[in-house]
Design an enzyme around this catalytic site. Structure first.
Site, PDB file in Angstrom:
ATOM      1  N   CYS A   2     -20.410   2.051   2.479  1.00  0.00           N
ATOM      2  CA  CYS A   2     -20.567   0.671   2.942  1.00  0.00           C
ATOM      3  C   CYS A   2     -20.601   0.680   4.459  1.00  0.00           C
ATOM      4  O   CYS A   2     -20.241   1.654   5.101  1.00  0.00           O
ATOM      5  CB  CYS A   2     -19.381  -0.183   2.488  1.00  0.00           C
ATOM      6  SG  CYS A   2     -19.205  -0.240   0.712  1.00  0.00           S
ATOM      7  N   ARG A  27     -26.340   1.825   5.044  1.00  0.00           N
ATOM      8  CA  ARG A  27     -25.237   2.479   4.344  1.00  0.00           C
ATOM      9  C   ARG A  27     -24.917   1.804   3.023  1.00  0.00           C
ATOM     10  O   ARG A  27     -24.111   2.272   2.234  1.00  0.00           O
ATOM     11  CB  ARG A  27     -23.993   2.505   5.234  1.00  0.00           C
ATOM     12  CG  ARG A  27     -24.167   3.249   6.532  1.00  0.00           C
ATOM     13  CD  ARG A  27     -22.982   3.033   7.452  1.00  0.00           C
ATOM     14  NE  ARG A  27     -21.758   3.503   6.833  1.00  0.00           N
ATOM     15  CZ  ARG A  27     -21.327   4.759   6.940  1.00  0.00           C
ATOM     16  NH1 ARG A  27     -22.043   5.635   7.617  1.00  0.00           N
ATOM     17  NH2 ARG A  27     -20.221   5.131   6.360  1.00  0.00           N
ATOM     18  N   TRP A  72     -22.083  -1.357  -0.757  1.00  0.00           N
ATOM     19  CA  TRP A  72     -22.672  -0.589  -1.850  1.00  0.00           C
ATOM     20  C   TRP A  72     -21.611  -0.633  -2.926  1.00  0.00           C
ATOM     21  O   TRP A  72     -20.526  -0.080  -2.766  1.00  0.00           O
ATOM     22  CB  TRP A  72     -22.970   0.852  -1.415  1.00  0.00           C
ATOM     23  CG  TRP A  72     -23.688   1.640  -2.457  1.00  0.00           C
ATOM     24  CD1 TRP A  72     -25.029   1.693  -2.698  1.00  0.00           C
ATOM     25  CD2 TRP A  72     -23.080   2.481  -3.458  1.00  0.00           C
ATOM     26  NE1 TRP A  72     -25.310   2.519  -3.759  1.00  0.00           N
ATOM     27  CE2 TRP A  72     -24.133   3.010  -4.256  1.00  0.00           C
ATOM     28  CE3 TRP A  72     -21.785   2.841  -3.772  1.00  0.00           C
ATOM     29  CZ2 TRP A  72     -23.912   3.877  -5.327  1.00  0.00           C
ATOM     30  CZ3 TRP A  72     -21.545   3.707  -4.831  1.00  0.00           C
ATOM     31  CH2 TRP A  72     -22.605   4.214  -5.593  1.00  0.00           C
ATOM     32  N   ASN A  98     -14.406   0.386   3.249  1.00  0.00           N
ATOM     33  CA  ASN A  98     -15.412   1.395   2.888  1.00  0.00           C
ATOM     34  C   ASN A  98     -14.664   2.521   2.199  1.00  0.00           C
ATOM     35  O   ASN A  98     -13.745   3.096   2.747  1.00  0.00           O
ATOM     36  CB  ASN A  98     -16.098   1.919   4.165  1.00  0.00           C
ATOM     37  CG  ASN A  98     -17.104   3.014   3.851  1.00  0.00           C
ATOM     38  OD1 ASN A  98     -17.574   3.118   2.718  1.00  0.00           O
ATOM     39  ND2 ASN A  98     -17.414   3.835   4.829  1.00  0.00           N
ATOM     40  N   GLY A  99     -15.051   2.814   0.954  1.00  0.00           N
ATOM     41  CA  GLY A  99     -14.378   3.888   0.214  1.00  0.00           C
ATOM     42  C   GLY A  99     -13.837   3.361  -1.097  1.00  0.00           C
ATOM     43  O   GLY A  99     -14.268   2.320  -1.599  1.00  0.00           O
ATOM     44  N   GLU A 479     -37.004  19.129  -3.731  1.00  0.00           N
ATOM     45  CA  GLU A 479     -36.980  18.144  -2.633  1.00  0.00           C
ATOM     46  C   GLU A 479     -38.140  17.164  -2.749  1.00  0.00           C
ATOM     47  O   GLU A 479     -37.961  15.955  -2.612  1.00  0.00           O
ATOM     48  CB  GLU A 479     -37.021  18.879  -1.288  1.00  0.00           C
ATOM     49  CG  GLU A 479     -37.100  17.993  -0.078  1.00  0.00           C
ATOM     50  CD  GLU A 479     -35.966  16.987   0.038  1.00  0.00           C
ATOM     51  OE1 GLU A 479     -34.957  17.116  -0.679  1.00  0.00           O
ATOM     52  OE2 GLU A 479     -36.114  16.025   0.831  1.00  0.00           O
ATOM     53  N   LYS A 483     -37.825  13.000  -3.290  1.00  0.00           N
ATOM     54  CA  LYS A 483     -38.460  11.958  -2.470  1.00  0.00           C
ATOM     55  C   LYS A 483     -39.147  10.929  -3.359  1.00  0.00           C
ATOM     56  O   LYS A 483     -39.020   9.729  -3.173  1.00  0.00           O
ATOM     57  CB  LYS A 483     -39.491  12.583  -1.510  1.00  0.00           C
ATOM     58  CG  LYS A 483     -38.970  13.505  -0.434  1.00  0.00           C
ATOM     59  CD  LYS A 483     -37.983  12.892   0.515  1.00  0.00           C
ATOM     60  CE  LYS A 483     -36.610  13.133   0.059  1.00  0.00           C
ATOM     61  NZ  LYS A 483     -35.496  13.343   0.826  1.00  0.00           N
ATOM     62  N   GLU A 486     -36.594   8.798  -5.134  1.00  0.00           N
ATOM     63  CA  GLU A 486     -35.804   7.928  -4.255  1.00  0.00           C
ATOM     64  C   GLU A 486     -36.573   6.710  -3.770  1.00  0.00           C
ATOM     65  O   GLU A 486     -36.050   5.607  -3.749  1.00  0.00           O
ATOM     66  CB  GLU A 486     -35.385   8.717  -3.010  1.00  0.00           C
ATOM     67  CG  GLU A 486     -34.137   9.492  -3.091  1.00  0.00           C
ATOM     68  CD  GLU A 486     -33.749   9.987  -1.719  1.00  0.00           C
ATOM     69  OE1 GLU A 486     -32.771   9.461  -1.175  1.00  0.00           O
ATOM     70  OE2 GLU A 486     -34.439  10.874  -1.193  1.00  0.00           O
ATOM     71  N   HIS A 502     -40.934  27.297 -20.989  1.00  0.00           N
ATOM     72  CA  HIS A 502     -39.716  27.336 -21.826  1.00  0.00           C
ATOM     73  C   HIS A 502     -39.305  25.942 -22.271  1.00  0.00           C
ATOM     74  O   HIS A 502     -38.127  25.665 -22.461  1.00  0.00           O
ATOM     75  CB  HIS A 502     -38.583  28.020 -21.048  1.00  0.00           C
ATOM     76  CG  HIS A 502     -38.884  29.439 -20.700  1.00  0.00           C
ATOM     77  ND1 HIS A 502     -38.921  30.454 -21.637  1.00  0.00           N
ATOM     78  CD2 HIS A 502     -39.237  30.009 -19.529  1.00  0.00           C
ATOM     79  CE1 HIS A 502     -39.235  31.589 -21.042  1.00  0.00           C
ATOM     80  NE2 HIS A 502     -39.440  31.364 -19.759  1.00  0.00           N
ATOM     81  N   LYS A 601     -27.256   5.542   2.601  1.00  0.00           N
ATOM     82  CA  LYS A 601     -27.575   6.703   3.426  1.00  0.00           C
ATOM     83  C   LYS A 601     -26.493   7.768   3.385  1.00  0.00           C
ATOM     84  O   LYS A 601     -26.771   8.946   3.395  1.00  0.00           O
ATOM     85  CB  LYS A 601     -27.787   6.263   4.876  1.00  0.00           C
ATOM     86  CG  LYS A 601     -28.211   7.389   5.799  1.00  0.00           C
ATOM     87  CD  LYS A 601     -29.564   7.953   5.411  1.00  0.00           C
ATOM     88  CE  LYS A 601     -29.981   9.101   6.296  1.00  0.00           C
ATOM     89  NZ  LYS A 601     -31.226   9.732   5.794  1.00  0.00           N
TER      90      LYS A 601
HETATM   91  C1  AGP Z   1     -31.815  12.540   0.446  1.00  0.00           C
HETATM   92  O1  AGP Z   1     -33.068  11.918   0.683  1.00  0.00           O
HETATM   93  C2  AGP Z   1     -30.751  11.549   0.079  1.00  0.00           C
HETATM   94  N1  AGP Z   1     -30.615  10.535   1.069  1.00  0.00           N
HETATM   95  C3  AGP Z   1     -29.460  12.225  -0.311  1.00  0.00           C
HETATM   96  O2  AGP Z   1     -29.746  13.134  -1.353  1.00  0.00           O
HETATM   97  C4  AGP Z   1     -28.745  13.013   0.810  1.00  0.00           C
HETATM   98  O3  AGP Z   1     -29.472  14.173   1.142  1.00  0.00           O
HETATM   99  C5  AGP Z   1     -27.363  13.416   0.283  1.00  0.00           C
HETATM  100  O4  AGP Z   1     -26.643  12.231   0.019  1.00  0.00           O
HETATM  101  C6  AGP Z   1     -26.586  14.295   1.280  1.00  0.00           C
HETATM  102  O5  AGP Z   1     -26.367  13.577   2.456  1.00  0.00           O
HETATM  103  P1  AGP Z   1     -25.810  14.392   3.735  1.00  0.00           P
HETATM  104  O6  AGP Z   1     -26.883  15.365   4.141  1.00  0.00           O
HETATM  105  O7  AGP Z   1     -25.550  13.342   4.771  1.00  0.00           O
HETATM  106  O8  AGP Z   1     -24.563  15.111   3.305  1.00  0.00           O
END
Ligand code: AGP
Length: 606
Positions: A2, A27, A72, A98-99, A479, A483, A486, A502, A601
């Site tokens: 958050c 965030r 969040w 936050n948390g 990766e 993307k 996401e 497989h 984020k």
């Molecule tokens: C990647 O596009 C995401 N935003 C997410 O997987 C991110 O890489 C992951 O949360 C790790 O974040 P960090 O690198 O800040 O630890």
């Protein structure tokens, strides 16, 4: 997950909170709210959804003391009632948090037994009511009473209607930064929200409590002893947080990459000796030479970077390397033998699972190097040394320039370790030459954006994809698929090409395209065979290959050609194609690219 923002000072318009929230909205953006003290009463404004909804309900009230929050959701549905700030039952205290308070049920039951009435589904409400329980006439003291009662990773800020010029904050695992201004003070979960007011900041450590007033900052450690801490200068300038002429932060950050990669390399290599150097790494070469095993811990995109680093470190530096998902690794009882070096990769430096894994490994005596993008982050302060990405703030929720600068720093680290051990100066120089060519190659790929956009607009209709590749291209597939998940909300699977037969090949058909990453030359022939197998199942093939690839041109439905580079560096350039492809698919599908649904984020909860 958050965003927290709090302000005390002369800018009395409550809209100062909105500006602060805009800098931390990435965030978490399920709901947002502010609380402030107005004529001796607590007032709150809240809205579900994006900040724009909160802006609509903000009046022109003024207050010298404001707290604000973007949420969040962890505990409690996304509703206005559950939106922070959360008040105690007497409406005297407001809290933003936050948390997670892991023991909130037990605390809530105890308070209910004492007659407290709860109005929300949040864990945060126990904090507000506990502060009320211990409050007599000193908000700071009440917060200090409450803090030890909470378990889990948290950071919270509280105000009380009887104290119209102060905010009190506590840090128990999640980040809180103090902005030290002239006659104004700020608290935020991220320096991004502070830089417009001041670049002087104080980073709180776990267990610490702070009280801010317009002209004072009082800090206390967990034993309630007053402490003083260094005022640090924020590295970035305000303009780095803007998206310039780009439609989205994500697109700006994709285009930042050539310069970001150059910055990541700056003054970190010795051409003459074909090696890399990290002046800010306080670990002696002799200790690096004594490393017998490397453990990499990371999450998400950073984990994918870790997998690629693992291949490089074993192949080039000849060091046994294990790459672990943080959220899994932290529950293991790891064997940390003498000579174990840990690389903890985290763009934000705040990912709770990675921090927990690091703490476990340090408890077992490991030396930890952070690979991180944020100065002052928890990881950068707890690691034994940190290699900063120098990528600049990454605001888009999906990681782009952080990933390619992680790979750049890890490639340099691999080169340094390899040159310490066995590779020759010439081999090192050849590696460096290829690495130094990467920013220019990324620029060439960015110049193909229009062609990639056209292809993406064709493929955006599909809801299922496979990304296939081998060796360095397998993590790159993971990766690329992430993307697409996401930001385009497409069900994309990254798969080792050799594994398709497989089982997963059963899913291929004309509605399930295959993105074939064919830029790993050691395994090229094998991947071409896998492409033929996918094609035989009528899967549309979008190939990514090196320039002049005539074989793929014949068998792929569409082909994107990129400049040739070494296998171990190809993930950087290939990933940029995948980023652009995902971006334009998302744009075509009208998705919310910078702030995808359900995401945030920095994952500061477990
Ligand atoms: C990647 O596009 C995401 N935003 C997410 O997987 C991110 O890489 C992951 O949360 C790790 O974040 P960090 O690198 O800040 O630890």
């Amino acid at each position: 997950m958050c965003g927290i923002f709090a302000y005390v000072g002369p800018k009395t318009t409550i809209r100062v909170a909105l500006e602060g929230l805009r800098k931390v909205e990435y965030r978490g953006y399920d709901s947002a709210g502010i609380a402030y003290i107005n004529e001796g009463k607590l007032a709150t404004k809240k809205a579900v959804g994006k900040l724009a909804n909160l802006e609509k309900v903000l009046g022109e009230d003024a207050s010298p003391c404001i707290i604000a929050h973007t949420r969040w959701a962890t505990h409690g549905k996304v509703t206005e009632t559950n939106a922070h700030p959360i008040l105690d039952q007497t409406d005297s205290i407001a809290v933003v948090h936050n948390g997670i308070v892991e023991n909130f049920e037990q605390l809530r039951h105890e308070l209910e037994r004492e007659g407290v009435t709860f109005r929300t589904e949040t864990d945060t409400e126990v904090i507000a009511n506990l502060i009320a329980k211990f409050y007599t006439d000193d908000l700071l003291r009440a917060v200090q009473e409450v803090m030890p009662l909470l378990t889990g990773s948290s950071a919270f800020v509280a105000i009380h209607k009887n104290h119209p010029d102060e905010c009190v904050a506590a840090k128990i695992g999640s980040p809180i930064v103090v902005g030290v201004g002239e006659g104004e003070m700020i608290l935020a979960s991220d320096p991004n929200a502070i830089i417009h007011h001041t670049r002087d900041v104080i980073y709180l450590s776990d267990g610490e409590v702070v009280r801010i007033k317009p002209h004072s900052v009082e800090l206390f450690d967990a034993s309630r002893t007053p402490i003083s801490k260094k005022v640090e200068q924020l590295a970035h300038s305000a303009e780095e947080f803007s998206k310039g002429n780009f439609e989205h932060y994500t697109l700006k950050e994709i285009h930042d990459q050539p310069q970001a990669i150059r910055n990541a390399m700056l003054s970190r290599f010795l051409e003459e000796y074909g090696t890399a150097i990290f002046e800010d790494l306080q670990i002696k070469p002799a200790n690096l030479l004594a490393v017998k095993r490397i453990v990499i811990v990371a999450a998400g995109t950073s984990f994918h970077a870790g997998l690629i680093a693992g291949y490089m470190l074993e192949e080039i530096a000849r060091i046994p390397t294990d790459v672990e998902i943080s959220s899994e690794f932290r529950y293991r009882n790891p064997i940390v033998a003498d000579g174990t070096l840990v690389l903890a990769i985290s763009q934000s430096g705040e990912t709770a699972d990675t921090i927990a894994a690091v703490r476990e490994l340090k408890a077992k005596g490991a030396t930890v190097i952070g690979i991180c993008n944020v100065h002052g982050s928890t990881l950068s302060r707890e690691a034994d040394g940190t290699l900063f990405l120098r990528a600049g703030p990454e605001i888009g929720v999906c990681s782009t320039k952080a990933f390619t600068t992680q790979l750049t720093v890890l490639a340099l680290f691999t080169l340094m370790m390899a040159r310490l051990r066995h590779i020759s100066k010439t081999e090192g120089q050849e590696f460096l030459t290829a690495l130094k060519a990467i920013p220019g190659q990324v620029e060439q790929i960015l110049s193909q954006s229009d062609a990639i956009q056209q292809l993406a607009e064709t493929y955006a209709q599909f809801n299922d994809f496979f990304f296939i590749g081998r060796r360095y291209m397998f993590p790159t597939c993971l990766e690329g698929a992430l993307k697409l998940k996401e930001i385009a909300y497409i069900n994309a699977n990254g798969y080792a090409a050799g594994e398709m037969k497989h089982g997963p090949i059963a899913l291929l058909n004309e509605r399930c395209p295959t993105l074939a990453l064919c830029t790993d030359m050691l395994t090229y022939d094998k991947v071409v065979s896998n492409v033929m197998e996918a094609r035989a199942r009528h899967s549309p093939i979008l190939g990514i290959a090196f320039e002049g690839d005539t074989r793929l041109k014949k068998i792929a439905t569409h082909l994107i050609e990129i400049p040739k580079t070494r296998d171990e560096l190809a993930p950087i350039t290939t990933a940029v194609v995948c980023q652009l492809f995902a971006y334009f698919c998302a744009k075509k599908r009208g998705a919310d690219i910078d702030q995808p649904k359900n995401l945030a984020k920095s994952v500061t909860v477990e």
